[in-house]
Design a protein around this motif. Structure first.
Motif, mmCIF file in Angstrom:
data_model
loop_
_atom_site.group_PDB
_atom_site.id
_atom_site.type_symbol
_atom_site.label_atom_id
_atom_site.label_comp_id
_atom_site.label_asym_id
_atom_site.label_seq_id
_atom_site.Cartn_x
_atom_site.Cartn_y
_atom_site.Cartn_z
ATOM 1 N N VAL A 173 0.810 -1.223 0.000
ATOM 2 C CA VAL A 173 0.000 0.000 0.000
ATOM 3 C C VAL A 173 0.843 1.274 0.000
ATOM 4 O O VAL A 173 0.323 2.363 -0.226
ATOM 5 N N LYS A 174 2.160 1.159 0.258
ATOM 6 C CA LYS A 174 3.008 2.353 0.288
ATOM 7 C C LYS A 174 4.467 1.962 0.097
ATOM 8 O O LYS A 174 4.824 0.787 0.144
ATOM 9 N N LYS A 187 5.706 -1.731 1.299
ATOM 10 C CA LYS A 187 5.217 -1.838 2.669
ATOM 11 C C LYS A 187 3.701 -2.072 2.691
ATOM 12 O O LYS A 187 2.959 -1.509 1.886
ATOM 13 N N ASP A 188 3.285 -2.894 3.661
ATOM 14 C CA ASP A 188 1.846 -3.061 3.859
ATOM 15 C C ASP A 188 1.349 -2.011 4.844
ATOM 16 O O ASP A 188 2.102 -1.116 5.256
ATOM 17 N N ALA A 189 0.083 -2.109 5.261
ATOM 18 C CA ALA A 189 -0.494 -1.097 6.145
ATOM 19 C C ALA A 189 0.184 -1.052 7.507
ATOM 20 O O ALA A 189 0.112 -0.032 8.211
ATOM 21 N N ASN A 190 0.869 -2.155 7.880
ATOM 22 C CA ASN A 190 1.550 -2.210 9.170
ATOM 23 C C ASN A 190 3.031 -1.855 9.070
ATOM 24 O O ASN A 190 3.764 -1.955 10.057
ATOM 25 N N GLY A 191 3.472 -1.467 7.879
ATOM 26 C CA GLY A 191 4.863 -1.084 7.699
ATOM 27 C C GLY A 191 5.793 -2.249 7.459
ATOM 28 O O GLY A 191 7.017 -2.070 7.434
ATOM 29 N N GLN A 192 5.255 -3.457 7.260
ATOM 30 C CA GLN A 192 6.070 -4.638 6.983
ATOM 31 C C GLN A 192 6.359 -4.729 5.488
ATOM 32 O O GLN A 192 5.476 -4.482 4.659
ATOM 33 N N THR A 193 7.591 -5.084 5.132
ATOM 34 C CA THR A 193 7.924 -5.280 3.725
ATOM 35 C C THR A 193 7.293 -6.573 3.230
ATOM 36 O O THR A 193 7.486 -7.639 3.822
#
Length: 271
Positions: A173-174, A187-193
């Motif tokens: 998502v980012k 990165k996903d919504a939780n900041g995990q690659t």
């Protein structure tokens, strides 16, 4: 070829995700030449697979209307494990030969499941060009017979394979670091690659990982599982995936029950 049965008993279900111990790569994008030794997590694209060397027999895994009726969670996992775990171990070299010369070779071409790039070949290609993707990474448990299990192996462009590395699958998502033909790393919504495969491979990935978790007793973290279940619903089983499952049965003697009946995944609350 040896006939092996995975001896890992289905583990007790856990409500908490398994910790990831593998450190992320310092750099996601590397040159194709440097990618030669990397093996990672991947849908065979849509072309129709060639049949296996033997005529598929009656499926050995339970499906709709079969012995899984009424079962769920741990009981269902055990039934599916017991039905699918025994299969022929082709060995890694033979498994790769099957993938590149027969199973995923269509009219002399093999397609990367992540990027759609095609390679004309009649043999195992140079690993710096195209190699074999372990949907469940070797570094996270795809060893022994699991390393050669065709149900979770797919042909992959070496650069895309290296970029995926052993990152978990998820929704980007980012902070997109790489993208090609719908697949991306970021990165996903939780900041995990995470690595997100293109839409036409999402369901195939989910069903491959459900199979691996069930047969080899490996847990799927809760967050990853939620995404995979969404992909299982979104990207439905098509004729090509069914044909690939049939062909693999001809080589290994077992089937992926989640391809035969995708609704089985919804009856398991925690892989």
């Amino acid at each position: 070829m040896l006939l092996r049965s995975t001896t890992t008993a289905p583990r007790p279900l856990s409500s908490s995700p398994a910790p990831t111990t593998e450190a992320p790569r310092a750099s996601a994008v590397i040159s194709r030449g440097a990618a030669a030794s990397v093996d990672s997590f991947t849908s065979a694209a849509k072309p129709r697979p060639t049949p296996g060397p033997t005529t598929p027999t009656t499926p050995t895994t339970p499906g709709k209307g079969g012995s899984t009726d009424g079962l769920k969670d741990k009981a269902l996992i055990k039934a599916l494990h017991d039905a699918a775990a025994q299969h022929k171990d082709l060995g890694y070299n033979q498994a790769r030969k099957v993938i590149f010369t027969e199973l995923d070779n269509h009219d002399g071409k093999v397609e990367c499941v992540y990027t759609g790039r095609e390679l004309a070949t009649n043999k195992i290609p140079n690993s710096s060009d195209m190699n074999t993707e372990h949907s469940w990474p070797q570094s996270k448990g795809a060893t022994g017979a699991a390393k050669s299990d065709l149900h979770h192996l797919f042909p992959t462009d070496s650069k895309a394979n290296s970029i995926r590395s052993s990152y978990p699958f998820g929704k980007v998502v980012k902070d997109v670091k790489w993208s090609q033909d719908g697949s991306k790393l970021g990165k996903d919504a939780n900041g995990q690659t995470v690595f997100e495969p293109r839409d036409e491979h999402k369901g195939n990935v989910a069903r491959a990982l459900f199979y691996f978790s069930t047969v080899y007793g490996k847990p799927i973290p809760a967050g990853d599982e939620a995404v995979l279940k969404q992909w299982n619903q979104m990207d439905k089983v098509d004729a090509a995936e069914v044909a690939r499952n049939d062909a693999i049965q001809g080589y290994q003697g077992n089937r992926n029950p989640f391809v035969d009946d995708p609704s089985l995944a919804d009856r398991i609350s925690d892989f």
